[in-house]
Design a protein around this motif. Structure first.
Motif, PDB file in Angstrom:
ATOM      1  N   HIS A 174      -0.047  -8.430  -2.106  1.00  0.00           N
ATOM      2  CA  HIS A 174      -1.311  -7.251  -2.351  1.00  0.00           C
ATOM      3  C   HIS A 174      -1.396  -7.077  -3.722  1.00  0.00           C
ATOM      4  CE1 HIS A 174      -3.844  -4.212  -1.225  1.00  0.00           C
ATOM      5  NE2 HIS A 174      -3.542  -3.874  -0.132  1.00  0.00           N
ATOM      6  N   LEU A 175      -1.599  -8.220  -4.486  1.00  0.00           N
ATOM      7  CA  LEU A 175      -2.088  -8.116  -6.028  1.00  0.00           C
ATOM      8  C   LEU A 175      -3.317  -7.937  -5.990  1.00  0.00           C
ATOM      9  CD1 LEU A 175       0.855  -9.776  -6.197  1.00  0.00           C
ATOM     10  CD2 LEU A 175       0.079 -10.818  -8.114  1.00  0.00           C
ATOM     11  N   SER A 176      -3.614  -6.883  -6.889  1.00  0.00           N
ATOM     12  CA  SER A 176      -4.815  -6.742  -7.174  1.00  0.00           C
ATOM     13  C   SER A 176      -5.748  -7.985  -7.850  1.00  0.00           C
ATOM     14  CB  SER A 176      -5.098  -5.654  -8.198  1.00  0.00           C
ATOM     15  OG  SER A 176      -6.504  -5.471  -8.717  1.00  0.00           O
ATOM     16  N   LYS A 177      -6.877  -8.218  -7.441  1.00  0.00           N
ATOM     17  CA  LYS A 177      -7.702  -9.274  -7.885  1.00  0.00           C
ATOM     18  C   LYS A 177      -7.947  -9.137  -9.337  1.00  0.00           C
ATOM     19  CE  LYS A 177     -11.941 -10.060  -6.409  1.00  0.00           C
ATOM     20  NZ  LYS A 177     -12.961 -10.246  -5.659  1.00  0.00           N
ATOM     21  N   ASP A 178      -8.322  -7.729  -9.688  1.00  0.00           N
ATOM     22  CA  ASP A 178      -8.928  -7.216 -10.829  1.00  0.00           C
ATOM     23  C   ASP A 178      -7.769  -6.908 -12.056  1.00  0.00           C
ATOM     24  OD1 ASP A 178     -11.689  -7.849 -10.253  1.00  0.00           O
ATOM     25  OD2 ASP A 178     -11.457  -5.920  -9.055  1.00  0.00           O
ATOM     26  N   ASN A 179      -6.760  -6.456 -11.652  1.00  0.00           N
ATOM     27  CA  ASN A 179      -5.840  -5.777 -12.339  1.00  0.00           C
ATOM     28  C   ASN A 179      -4.334  -6.325 -12.404  1.00  0.00           C
ATOM     29  OD1 ASN A 179      -7.720  -3.471 -12.996  1.00  0.00           O
ATOM     30  ND2 ASN A 179      -7.403  -3.023 -10.828  1.00  0.00           N
ATOM     31  N   LEU A 236       1.591   0.438  -5.359  1.00  0.00           N
ATOM     32  CA  LEU A 236       3.004   0.219  -6.398  1.00  0.00           C
ATOM     33  C   LEU A 236       2.271  -0.532  -7.713  1.00  0.00           C
ATOM     34  CD1 LEU A 236       6.066  -0.142  -4.128  1.00  0.00           C
ATOM     35  CD2 LEU A 236       5.023   2.101  -5.292  1.00  0.00           C
ATOM     36  N   CYS A 237       2.608  -0.341  -8.584  1.00  0.00           N
ATOM     37  CA  CYS A 237       2.469  -1.306  -9.903  1.00  0.00           C
ATOM     38  C   CYS A 237       3.743  -2.210  -9.845  1.00  0.00           C
ATOM     39  CB  CYS A 237       2.480  -0.483 -11.251  1.00  0.00           C
ATOM     40  SG  CYS A 237       4.148   0.112 -11.697  1.00  0.00           S
ATOM     41  N   ASN A 238       3.662  -3.341 -10.915  1.00  0.00           N
ATOM     42  CA  ASN A 238       4.542  -4.345 -10.714  1.00  0.00           C
ATOM     43  C   ASN A 238       5.778  -3.846 -11.002  1.00  0.00           C
ATOM     44  OD1 ASN A 238       2.491  -6.293 -10.356  1.00  0.00           O
ATOM     45  ND2 ASN A 238       2.363  -6.697 -12.647  1.00  0.00           N
ATOM     46  N   GLU A 239       6.199  -3.098 -12.034  1.00  0.00           N
ATOM     47  CA  GLU A 239       7.182  -2.607 -12.246  1.00  0.00           C
ATOM     48  C   GLU A 239       7.632  -1.680 -11.130  1.00  0.00           C
ATOM     49  OE1 GLU A 239       5.333  -3.662 -15.899  1.00  0.00           O
ATOM     50  OE2 GLU A 239       4.791  -2.424 -14.255  1.00  0.00           O
ATOM     51  N   LYS A 240       7.291  -0.830 -10.561  1.00  0.00           N
ATOM     52  CA  LYS A 240       7.620   0.152  -9.376  1.00  0.00           C
ATOM     53  C   LYS A 240       8.023  -0.734  -8.059  1.00  0.00           C
ATOM     54  CE  LYS A 240       8.232   4.602  -7.978  1.00  0.00           C
ATOM     55  NZ  LYS A 240       8.897   5.271  -8.581  1.00  0.00           N
ATOM     56  N   GLY A 241       7.088  -1.992  -8.026  1.00  0.00           N
ATOM     57  CA  GLY A 241       7.477  -2.770  -6.879  1.00  0.00           C
ATOM     58  C   GLY A 241       8.789  -3.410  -7.071  1.00  0.00           C
ATOM     59  N   ASP A 245       0.921  -1.186   0.144  1.00  0.00           N
ATOM     60  CA  ASP A 245       0.195   0.017   0.008  1.00  0.00           C
ATOM     61  C   ASP A 245       1.086   1.315  -0.076  1.00  0.00           C
ATOM     62  OD1 ASP A 245      -3.170  -0.966   0.762  1.00  0.00           O
ATOM     63  OD2 ASP A 245      -1.537  -2.321   1.306  1.00  0.00           O
ATOM     64  N   LEU A 246       1.766   1.207  -0.914  1.00  0.00           N
ATOM     65  CA  LEU A 246       2.647   2.268  -1.087  1.00  0.00           C
ATOM     66  C   LEU A 246       2.477   3.025  -2.315  1.00  0.00           C
ATOM     67  CD1 LEU A 246       4.726  -0.209   0.308  1.00  0.00           C
ATOM     68  CD2 LEU A 246       6.401   1.586   0.346  1.00  0.00           C
ATOM     69  N   ASN A 260       0.755  -4.436  -7.000  1.00  0.00           N
ATOM     70  CA  ASN A 260      -0.432  -4.460  -6.883  1.00  0.00           C
ATOM     71  C   ASN A 260      -1.075  -4.538  -8.206  1.00  0.00           C
ATOM     72  OD1 ASN A 260      -2.804  -2.108  -7.142  1.00  0.00           O
ATOM     73  ND2 ASN A 260      -2.945  -3.716  -5.334  1.00  0.00           N
ATOM     74  N   HIS A 261      -0.320  -4.010  -9.218  1.00  0.00           N
ATOM     75  CA  HIS A 261      -1.244  -3.744 -10.513  1.00  0.00           C
ATOM     76  C   HIS A 261      -0.277  -3.823 -11.635  1.00  0.00           C
ATOM     77  CE1 HIS A 261      -0.831   0.422  -9.367  1.00  0.00           C
ATOM     78  NE2 HIS A 261      -0.665   0.504 -10.732  1.00  0.00           N
ATOM     79  N   ASP A 262      -0.763  -4.346 -12.674  1.00  0.00           N
ATOM     80  CA  ASP A 262      -0.377  -3.984 -13.992  1.00  0.00           C
ATOM     81  C   ASP A 262      -1.028  -2.683 -14.558  1.00  0.00           C
ATOM     82  OD1 ASP A 262       1.001  -4.939 -16.713  1.00  0.00           O
ATOM     83  OD2 ASP A 262      -1.169  -4.462 -17.330  1.00  0.00           O
TER      84      ASP A 262
END
Length: 234
Positions: free
Chosen positions: A187-192, A163-168, A114-115, A137-139
């Protein structure tokens, strides 16, 4: 609560043996089940004073013994038995969000989700870990073309979002060291997002690091959304 208890049982740990629950912030996806855990097992809860105040107002909490709540200060380490815990202030759209590091003086674990973004202070605080859980979290493309409202998309993409995948992956790269024993992507997004997509995106960001180009050397894995992940031995 059932998922937490099941995961603990799988590791031969009884819930009543838990010495504390660390709360990062008050959003419902981070405190669901807290009330019933407290009513059944009476586990102490730690969080910043502002966060615990917000948690106490959460309608899904139910009636609990608030003497179990222990307020802590961001950036100030505190002890839970033989462990030292440090809460680190982060950017997120909550009242006083933090991430945590935990150490016994020898081994260190860093947990940060959650950053919306990170800075040198956060990197320095999380560095040196033997194991870590970092947000992926997300793509971005999935989020942009997905079903979320424009406002929610902007919130997630912003400095106080996720944070998106790349930023993470970029954060993980800054945290790599020569003694890392395991990395969870969390903390992966279920939808994204998809686990495979997050793994490959982070893997790409780690290419060319000074330690190893084979992420298997870092024991990197995607944290399981519905059950416990493998235990990392440090």
């Amino acid at each position: 609560m059932k998922k937490v208890v099941t995961a603990l049982n799988d590791m031969d740990v009884k819930p009543e043996e838990i010495n504390g629950i660390l709360i990062t912030h008050e959003h419902s996806d981070h405190i669901q089940g807290l009330g019933v855990l407290l009513r059944k097992y009476g586990i102490p809860v730690y969080g910043t004073a502002k966060t615990l105040e917000a948690v106490s107002r959460y309608k899904g909490l139910g009636k609990v013994d608030f003497s179990l709540f222990h307020g802590i200060e961001p950036e100030k380490s505190f002890a839970i038995d033989d462990l030292w815990v440090k809460p680190i202030s982060i950017w997120h759209d909550a009242v006083d969000p933090v991430c945590y590091t935990v150490t016994d003086g020898d081994k260190k674990v860093s947990i940060a989700t959650d950053l919306g973004d990170y800075d040198n202070h956060i990197v320095d605080s999380l560095s040196g870990a033997d194991a870590m859980l970092i947000e992926a979290n997300h793509d971005i493309r999935m989020l942009e073309v997905g079903p979320y409202t424009y406002e929610l998309k902007q919130r997630i993409l912003g400095k106080y979002g996720h944070l998106c995948n790349e930023k993470g992956g970029q954060l993980i790269r800054e945290l790599l060291n020569d003694h890392i024993k395991g990395i969870y992507l969390g903390h992966l997004s279920k939808d994204n997002n998809y686990p495979e997509l997050a793994y490959e995106a982070v893997k790409g960001e780690l290419y060319g690091n000074p330690y190893s180009n084979d992420v298997r050397d870092f024991n990197m894995m995607v944290a399981d959304r519905y059950g416990r992940s493998p235990v990392i031995e440090c």
